[in-house]
Design a protein around this motif. Structure first.
Motif, PDB file in Angstrom:
ATOM      1  N   CYS A 121       0.848  -1.185   0.000  1.00  0.00           N
ATOM      2  CA  CYS A 121       0.000   0.000   0.000  1.00  0.00           C
ATOM      3  C   CYS A 121       0.886   1.239   0.000  1.00  0.00           C
ATOM      4  O   CYS A 121       1.930   1.259   0.655  1.00  0.00           O
ATOM      5  N   CYS A 125      -3.466   1.381  10.812  1.00  0.00           N
ATOM      6  CA  CYS A 125      -3.514   0.241   9.908  1.00  0.00           C
ATOM      7  C   CYS A 125      -3.354  -1.092  10.635  1.00  0.00           C
ATOM      8  O   CYS A 125      -2.336  -1.342  11.283  1.00  0.00           O
ATOM      9  N   THR A 151      -9.591  -6.978   0.271  1.00  0.00           N
ATOM     10  CA  THR A 151      -9.037  -5.850   0.986  1.00  0.00           C
ATOM     11  C   THR A 151      -7.517  -5.956   1.000  1.00  0.00           C
ATOM     12  O   THR A 151      -6.923  -6.721   0.260  1.00  0.00           O
ATOM     13  N   ASP A 201      -3.615  -2.508   0.011  1.00  0.00           N
ATOM     14  CA  ASP A 201      -4.416  -1.973  -1.075  1.00  0.00           C
ATOM     15  C   ASP A 201      -4.607  -3.062  -2.115  1.00  0.00           C
ATOM     16  O   ASP A 201      -3.656  -3.438  -2.809  1.00  0.00           O
ATOM     17  N   ARG A 246      -3.095  -3.071  -5.560  1.00  0.00           N
ATOM     18  CA  ARG A 246      -1.705  -3.424  -5.779  1.00  0.00           C
ATOM     19  C   ARG A 246      -1.525  -4.914  -6.073  1.00  0.00           C
ATOM     20  O   ARG A 246      -0.398  -5.347  -6.366  1.00  0.00           O
ATOM     21  N   PRO A 293     -10.521  -0.623  -1.461  1.00  0.00           N
ATOM     22  CA  PRO A 293      -9.221  -0.130  -1.902  1.00  0.00           C
ATOM     23  C   PRO A 293      -8.732   1.042  -1.059  1.00  0.00           C
ATOM     24  O   PRO A 293      -9.511   1.716  -0.378  1.00  0.00           O
ATOM     25  N   ALA A 294      -7.433   1.287  -1.132  1.00  0.00           N
ATOM     26  CA  ALA A 294      -6.866   2.510  -0.580  1.00  0.00           C
ATOM     27  C   ALA A 294      -7.035   3.623  -1.610  1.00  0.00           C
ATOM     28  O   ALA A 294      -7.132   3.375  -2.810  1.00  0.00           O
ATOM     29  N   THR A 333      -5.348   6.006  -3.520  1.00  0.00           N
ATOM     30  CA  THR A 333      -4.039   6.350  -4.070  1.00  0.00           C
ATOM     31  C   THR A 333      -4.238   6.705  -5.543  1.00  0.00           C
ATOM     32  O   THR A 333      -5.355   6.581  -6.062  1.00  0.00           O
TER      33      THR A 333
END
Length: 381
Positions: A32, A39, A77, A80, A83, A105-106, A108
């Motif tokens: 991520c 986190c 999950t 991220d 990725r 997702p994150a 980014t």
């Protein structure tokens, strides 16, 4: 068939999810670009060695299908999940097996409007994003990357435009709680199906932050339960299962019957908790009751996830609230709520202990009965 405490002549409900979980959280990778202060996964920039291969991941999907109908819903999950090198292939593989998929997702640069549209086209049924405050100062202070607040709102607007159903997750700690009202007002300007208030668990990097006190948490949950009927989206909690007790108490005081409580939308998540309706698969293939309860019951590289969920000792114990300790074991709401098994583990090292965030004293405890006796029937208010 097991019934929740307090249910007499109403219809029976199976509150133990013995056959299959409702939701499987699958950590596809811990890679991520963010470094969020809370986190759970302690995510890092690059994928670590040992993550599941594509073939191993497809075998997991085969095993999800082995649970039978209705199959669990899979939430991909991370880290991220954007990725993960084969994300599109795994989503397509789930779709081909009839498995419902959501994505967490994150935010980014990978999360573009085009990629959100791609996810919808592949069959992703919903997405969740985290918004931890009403301003950049609040949110970016948690996410540790400047600009993430604005990017999150852009991603939410993009998702609304392409028709992707959205859930927003908001971290609740002793320092973020004061901003919840403003965050709620901000979110009312977007299309959501659900707002989830995530009450911090001190695991991973989250150990650096401070949880709320039990009294403050109770007042916060009461407040948002009262506002729930007028909200333009569902309001739920994560790792604050006593929200269910509070909802039931409010309905009982309003004269609702036990059957009406069971039939109401508020009962949607009753009974579901770590290991009981919830299962987690790590990026290395370890199976746990949830990502916040890091006790592995085995590896998908050696065992079937069906076997690990149904038959391991820990999973079975988590589905039997009469075996919980302290107030959670005595509580007349235990089968409706059950407390956060993750928080009990984080604080005591024992996932069967009482949830330290809940201040409620069960009827037996108030009467001075020692812990260890089974919970009584009759829902108290």
């Amino acid at each position: 068939m097991p019934r929740p405490a307090g249910i007499g002549s109403v219809k029976p409900v199976d509150w133990a999810y013995d056959r299959a979980p409702m939701i499987i959280y699958w950590e596809l990778t811990t890679a991520c670009a963010l470094a969020c202060r809370h986190c759970r996964a302690s995510a890092q920039l690059e994928p670590p060695p040992g993550e599941l291969t594509h073939d191993e991941a497809l075998r997991i999907l085969d095993q999800v299908a082995d649970f039978g109908s209705p199959m669990p819903h899979v939430i991909m999950t991370g880290g991220d999940p954007m990725r993960r090198f084969d994300l599109d292939g795994l989503i397509a593989g789930a779709r081909d097996r009839g498995i419902g998929v959501s994505l967490s997702p994150a935010v980014t640069p990978l999360l573009t409007r085009e990629r959100i549209a791609d996810m919808a086209a592949l069959g992703v049924q919903a997405m969740s994003l985290s918004l931890d405050g009403s301003t950049a100062a609040h949110h970016d202070g948690v996410r540790q990357v400047p600009g993430t607040f604005d990017a999150t709102l852009r991603a939410l607007a993009d998702a609304n435009e392409v028709g992707m159903p959205m859930q927003i997750n908001t971290l609740v700690t002793d320092t973020t709680v004061a901003d919840l009202d403003d965050t709620y007002e901000l979110l009312k300007g977007y299309e959501l199906f659900q707002w989830s208030l995530f009450f911090l668990i001190s695991v991973g990097r989250g150990a650096q932050l401070r949880e709320m006190s039990p009294g403050d948490a109770e007042r916060t949950l009461i407040k948002w339960n009262r506002r729930r009927p007028d909200a333009p989206f569902r309001i739920k909690t994560t790792e604050a299962m006593q929200y269910r007790r509070i909802a039931a108490q409010q309905m009982l005081r309003a004269g609702r019957t036990e059957q009406e409580i069971l039939d109401s939308p508020a009962s949607r998540g009753f009974g579901i908790r770590d290991g009981n309706g919830i299962m987690f698969i790590s990026h290395l293939g370890e199976v746990m009751p949830s990502g916040f309860l890091p006790m592995s019951v085995g590896s998908v590289r050696e065992h079937s996830i069906v076997e690990l969920y149904r038959d391991t000792e820990l999973m079975r114990a988590l589905r039997r609230p009469d075996g919980f300790k302290g107030d959670c074991g005595l509580c007349e709401f235990s089968k409706w709520c059950g407390g956060s098994r993750s928080r009990a583990y984080a604080w005591t090292g024992d996932p069967l202990e009482s949830d330290p965030l809940c201040p409620y004293k069960p009827a037996e405890a108030r009467a001075g009965v020692h812990a260890g006796r089974p919970a009584v029937s009759g829902v108290g208010a």
